[in-house]
Design an enzyme around this catalytic site. Structure first.
Site, PDB file in Angstrom:
ATOM      1  N   ARG A  62     -23.848 -10.328  38.627  1.00 44.00           N
ATOM      2  CA  ARG A  62     -24.554 -11.393  39.225  1.00 44.00           C
ATOM      3  C   ARG A  62     -26.068 -11.535  38.464  1.00 44.00           C
ATOM      4  O   ARG A  62     -26.474 -12.492  38.699  1.00 44.00           O
ATOM      5  CB  ARG A  62     -24.747 -11.136  40.927  1.00 44.00           C
ATOM      6  CG  ARG A  62     -23.363 -11.253  41.413  1.00 44.00           C
ATOM      7  CD  ARG A  62     -23.473 -10.864  42.724  1.00 44.00           C
ATOM      8  NE  ARG A  62     -23.695  -9.517  43.183  1.00 44.00           N
ATOM      9  CZ  ARG A  62     -22.560  -8.652  43.055  1.00 44.00           C
ATOM     10  NH1 ARG A  62     -21.235  -8.836  42.818  1.00 44.00           N
ATOM     11  NH2 ARG A  62     -23.196  -7.059  43.326  1.00 44.00           N
ATOM     12  N   GLU A  99     -25.503   2.959  45.178  1.00 40.39           N
ATOM     13  CA  GLU A  99     -25.341   3.113  46.577  1.00 40.39           C
ATOM     14  C   GLU A  99     -24.040   3.623  47.003  1.00 40.39           C
ATOM     15  O   GLU A  99     -23.816   4.230  47.976  1.00 40.39           O
ATOM     16  CB  GLU A  99     -25.905   1.713  47.425  1.00 40.39           C
ATOM     17  CG  GLU A  99     -26.021   1.920  48.738  1.00 40.39           C
ATOM     18  CD  GLU A  99     -26.048   0.623  49.539  1.00 40.39           C
ATOM     19  OE1 GLU A  99     -26.081  -0.348  48.739  1.00 40.39           O
ATOM     20  OE2 GLU A  99     -26.526   0.522  50.678  1.00 40.39           O
TER      21      GLU A  99
HETATM   22  P1  AMP Z   1     -28.668   0.259  43.289  1.00 36.88           P
HETATM   23  O1  AMP Z   1     -28.353   0.717  41.772  1.00 36.88           O
HETATM   24  O2  AMP Z   1     -28.406   1.375  44.239  1.00 36.88           O
HETATM   25  O3  AMP Z   1     -30.155  -0.406  43.108  1.00 36.88           O
HETATM   26  O4  AMP Z   1     -27.863  -0.963  43.441  1.00 36.88           O
HETATM   27  C1  AMP Z   1     -27.862  -2.096  42.820  1.00 36.88           C
HETATM   28  C2  AMP Z   1     -26.893  -2.940  42.037  1.00 36.88           C
HETATM   29  O5  AMP Z   1     -25.549  -2.585  43.080  1.00 36.88           O
HETATM   30  C3  AMP Z   1     -26.887  -4.247  42.156  1.00 36.88           C
HETATM   31  O6  AMP Z   1     -26.065  -4.668  40.815  1.00 36.88           O
HETATM   32  C4  AMP Z   1     -25.920  -4.994  43.259  1.00 36.88           C
HETATM   33  O7  AMP Z   1     -25.465  -5.994  42.889  1.00 36.88           O
HETATM   34  C5  AMP Z   1     -25.162  -3.852  43.819  1.00 36.88           C
HETATM   35  N1  AMP Z   1     -25.404  -3.585  45.124  1.00 36.88           N
HETATM   36  C6  AMP Z   1     -25.679  -2.243  45.739  1.00 36.88           C
HETATM   37  N2  AMP Z   1     -25.814  -2.340  47.114  1.00 36.88           N
HETATM   38  C7  AMP Z   1     -25.413  -3.622  47.407  1.00 36.88           C
HETATM   39  C8  AMP Z   1     -25.197  -4.371  48.810  1.00 36.88           C
HETATM   40  N3  AMP Z   1     -25.664  -3.421  49.828  1.00 36.88           N
HETATM   41  N4  AMP Z   1     -25.287  -5.559  48.651  1.00 36.88           N
HETATM   42  C9  AMP Z   1     -25.081  -6.196  47.327  1.00 36.88           C
HETATM   43  N5  AMP Z   1     -25.208  -5.659  46.317  1.00 36.88           N
HETATM   44  C10 AMP Z   1     -25.502  -4.395  46.239  1.00 36.88           C
END
Ligand code: AMP
Length: 174
Positions: A62, A99
């Site tokens: 995205r 996550e």
């Molecule tokens: P992080 O590395 O944990 O900051 O996760 C960020 C990436 O994971 C981004 O590219 C988001 O598209 C996706 N992402 C993680 N958690 C979510 C969530 N709760 N909703 C949507 N996208 C998420």
């Protein structure tokens, strides 16, 4: 009554419980992308944060869409930071924790010039692992990362701290 533009964007983010795994509340920005007015608002707001960047990096997938929209408004090019195995030539790769699970990101070879001022764009900042890996990749290529912006930040997960001292911008906070 006219609604404020970012309030309208906020109203279009769709909450999807238990995706992609139980306990995760997925913030689905698809309806924002599909709405002409909201997409223009987001692209304009992101571009206003780019400062003197001369290149946008969009994180798969995205971040490609939002990053390209911002780059078009801001007058720069865009480079995709891709998941492993998609690029024909790879400058560097980094594995990191999500996550939900783990992943590897790769930077294409030969498109980020040493010293390029790069502004990173993604849809959601959660734990910050994706962002930190991206900043690390760009640094390995000799880029000067000047800022990081997301449409939505999940503030309770503290991802912003992992990107310090980089300026981090979020158009929406959850
Ligand atoms: P992080 O590395 O944990 O900051 O996760 C960020 C990436 O994971 C981004 O590219 C988001 O598209 C996706 N992402 C993680 N958690 C979510 C969530 N709760 N909703 C949507 N996208 C998420």
């Amino acid at each position: 009554m006219s609604e404020d533009p970012l309030g309208r964007v906020l109203g279009l983010v769709r909450d999807v419980p238990d995706f992609p795994s139980p306990g995760i509340l997925f913030r689905d920005i698809t309806p924002v992308l599909a709405d002409a007015e909201a997409l223009t608002t987001v692209a304009t707001e992101l571009a206003a944060l780019m400062g003197d960047a001369d290149l946008v990096a969009g994180i798969e997938a995205r971040g490609f869409l939002l990053g390209t929209a911002a780059a078009l408004v801001g007058g720069t090019g865009v480079v995709p930071v891709r998941k492993a195995g998609k690029l024909p030539r790879v400058a560097a790769s980094r594995s990191y924790d999500l996550e939900y699970g783990t992943a590897t990101l790769e930077l294409p070879e030969g498109v980020v010039a040493p010293g390029a001022r790069v502004f990173v764009v993604d849809d959601v900042l959660a734990t910050g692992g994706t962002g930190a890996a991206t900043v690390d990749l760009l640094g390995a290529a000799g880029a000067d990362v000047v800022g990081f912006a997301v449409l939505a930040e999940l503030t309770a997960l503290g991802g912003r701290a992992r990107l310090a001292p980089l300026p981090v911008h979020a158009l929406l906070a959850f």
